[in-house]
Enzyme design. Structure first.
Site, PDB file in Angstrom:
ATOM      1  N   ALA A  66      -6.155   3.333   7.800  1.00 30.32           N
ATOM      2  CA  ALA A  66      -4.709   3.460   7.991  1.00 30.32           C
ATOM      3  C   ALA A  66      -4.387   4.103   9.345  1.00 30.32           C
ATOM      4  O   ALA A  66      -4.788   3.591  10.392  1.00 30.32           O
ATOM      5  CB  ALA A  66      -4.123   4.246   6.819  1.00 30.32           C
ATOM      6  N   TYR A  67      -3.653   5.217   9.331  1.00 31.46           N
ATOM      7  CA  TYR A  67      -3.262   5.918  10.557  1.00 31.46           C
ATOM      8  C   TYR A  67      -4.484   6.181  11.436  1.00 31.46           C
ATOM      9  O   TYR A  67      -4.455   6.003  12.661  1.00 31.46           O
ATOM     10  CB  TYR A  67      -2.574   7.224  10.153  1.00 31.46           C
ATOM     11  CG  TYR A  67      -1.841   7.977  11.240  1.00 31.46           C
ATOM     12  CD1 TYR A  67      -1.713   7.478  12.537  1.00 31.46           C
ATOM     13  CD2 TYR A  67      -1.258   9.218  10.964  1.00 31.46           C
ATOM     14  CE1 TYR A  67      -1.037   8.183  13.508  1.00 31.46           C
ATOM     15  CE2 TYR A  67      -0.574   9.934  11.930  1.00 31.46           C
ATOM     16  CZ  TYR A  67      -0.475   9.421  13.201  1.00 31.46           C
ATOM     17  OH  TYR A  67       0.198  10.138  14.160  1.00 31.46           O
ATOM     18  N   ASP A  73      -1.468  16.470  20.836  1.00 26.84           N
ATOM     19  CA  ASP A  73      -0.332  16.163  19.963  1.00 26.84           C
ATOM     20  C   ASP A  73      -0.601  16.517  18.509  1.00 26.84           C
ATOM     21  O   ASP A  73       0.333  16.748  17.742  1.00 26.84           O
ATOM     22  CB  ASP A  73       0.026  14.675  20.060  1.00 26.84           C
ATOM     23  CG  ASP A  73       0.780  14.343  21.340  1.00 26.84           C
ATOM     24  OD1 ASP A  73       1.110  15.285  22.087  1.00 26.84           O
ATOM     25  OD2 ASP A  73       1.025  13.148  21.592  1.00 26.84           O
ATOM     26  N   ASP A 104       0.814  -1.210   0.000  1.00 27.97           N
ATOM     27  CA  ASP A 104       0.000   0.000   0.000  1.00 27.97           C
ATOM     28  C   ASP A 104       0.850   1.264   0.000  1.00 27.97           C
ATOM     29  O   ASP A 104       0.471   2.272  -0.603  1.00 27.97           O
ATOM     30  CB  ASP A 104      -0.932  -0.003   1.213  1.00 27.97           C
ATOM     31  CG  ASP A 104      -2.065  -1.010   1.079  1.00 27.97           C
ATOM     32  OD1 ASP A 104      -2.369  -1.419  -0.058  1.00 27.97           O
ATOM     33  OD2 ASP A 104      -2.642  -1.394   2.109  1.00 27.97           O
ATOM     34  N   GLY A 105       1.992   1.224   0.683  1.00 27.53           N
ATOM     35  CA  GLY A 105       2.880   2.386   0.690  1.00 27.53           C
ATOM     36  C   GLY A 105       3.387   2.723  -0.698  1.00 27.53           C
ATOM     37  O   GLY A 105       3.452   3.902  -1.080  1.00 27.53           O
ATOM     38  N   ASN A 115      -4.981   9.047   1.288  1.00 27.57           N
ATOM     39  CA  ASN A 115      -5.294   8.490   2.602  1.00 27.57           C
ATOM     40  C   ASN A 115      -5.658   9.562   3.621  1.00 27.57           C
ATOM     41  O   ASN A 115      -6.765   9.606   4.117  1.00 27.57           O
ATOM     42  CB  ASN A 115      -4.111   7.678   3.141  1.00 27.57           C
ATOM     43  CG  ASN A 115      -4.262   6.196   2.906  1.00 27.57           C
ATOM     44  OD1 ASN A 115      -5.153   5.759   2.193  1.00 27.57           O
ATOM     45  ND2 ASN A 115      -3.386   5.411   3.495  1.00 27.57           N
ATOM     46  N   SER A 161      -5.494   3.307  13.614  1.00 29.71           N
ATOM     47  CA  SER A 161      -4.538   2.993  14.680  1.00 29.71           C
ATOM     48  C   SER A 161      -4.727   3.868  15.915  1.00 29.71           C
ATOM     49  O   SER A 161      -4.209   3.546  16.984  1.00 29.71           O
ATOM     50  CB  SER A 161      -3.102   3.127  14.160  1.00 29.71           C
ATOM     51  OG  SER A 161      -2.774   4.483  13.936  1.00 29.71           O
TER      52      SER A 161
END
Length: 265
Positions: A163-164, A151, A51-52, A122, A167
């Site tokens: 994705a991110y 953050d 995917d990257g 993404n 997570s």
């Protein structure tokens, strides 16, 4: 569609991948495709890798909406964007040679950082580059929604929600829903400061604006998919769902939710 005959292969150079792609190029030419050496000449862009690599392929070829992107996995299993396996060449040829190719469309997001425009498939993320609470005023359209302390934040597309965003406990969103998702990174919530404290979803006609409070944390890390954008004195980031989409080949046995089940369950 039989007029799609020019194919460009995008991959990270290595001895192993060079050899694998050499065989793929020979196979493509044997089946009537023309292998081109620049993506501008192609109407099929094949990404060889995970995917990257697919994200890089789309970005390096300028998010073209007039061609088909094809993801080909190298490691023996498919990914969310890589529908084909490099060892299953018959399936690739059959799909790309079909008279009636079914197309899947993935939405992009438009990102503007102090007047400079970008696109992402993404997500865009904005994070503190130092060990200090990051402060942003968050606007939905013209409404001052909240003052965020923490953050950072992630703004993702429906496909990027896996994705991110996932997570950090964001929701997975069906790509048939035109929207963006906003997810906090370690927000500060106490008796003095308060944020929403959960992800939220904005419709396609909404615009999100993040205004950076200039308190020494004005050199954030901005992630555009899997690339970092480095700039100083960032004042404002605007994000909205783009009217532009990329196209991939749609397989009958590989829907978005089948991919999610295969990847995570």
């Amino acid at each position: 569609m039989t007029d799609r005959r020019n194919i460009y292969f995008f991959y990270k150079k290595s001895e192993e991948t060079d050899e694998q792609c050499k065989k793929l190029k020979q196979l493509a030419e044997e089946h009537g495709f023309r292998v081109v050496h620049h993506h501008n000449e192609a109407n099929i862009i094949a990404s060889i890798g995970g995917d990257g690599t697919f994200l890089q392929a789309v970005r390096k070829t300028n998010f073209r909406d007039d061609c088909l992107y094809v993801g080909v996995a190298k490691k023996g299993k498919a990914h969310l964007y890589a529908d084909f396996n490099i060892y299953d060449t018959d399936k690739m040829i059959e799909a790309t040679n079909s008279e009636q190719i079914e197309v899947r469309k993935y939405p992009l997001i438009d990102v503007t950082v102090d007047g400079t425009s970008f696109q992402c498939l993404n997500e865009v993320s904005i994070r503190s580059s130092i060990i200090k609470t990051f402060v942003m005023d968050v606007y939905i359209d013209d409404l001052h929604f909240e003052t965020f302390r923490g953050d950072g934040m992630i703004v993702s597309t429906p496909t990027g929600s896996t994705a991110y965003n996932k997570s950090v406990d964001g929701a997975i969103v069906d790509p048939l829903i035109p929207c963006i998702q906003v997810t906090e990174l370690a927000s500060l919530n106490n008796n003095t400061y308060r944020t929403l404290g959960s992800p939220f979803i904005l419709s396609a006609d909404r615009k999100l604006t993040l205004k950076i409070v200039q308190d020494g944390n004005d050199y954030p890390i901005i992630g555009l998919d899997n690339e970092a954008f480095s700039t100083m004195n960032v004042k404002e980031v605007e994000v909205s769902l783009s009217g532009k989409m990329i196209k991939t080949i749609k397989l009958k046995d590989n829907s978005f939710w089948e991919k999610v089940r295969r990847t995570f369950l």
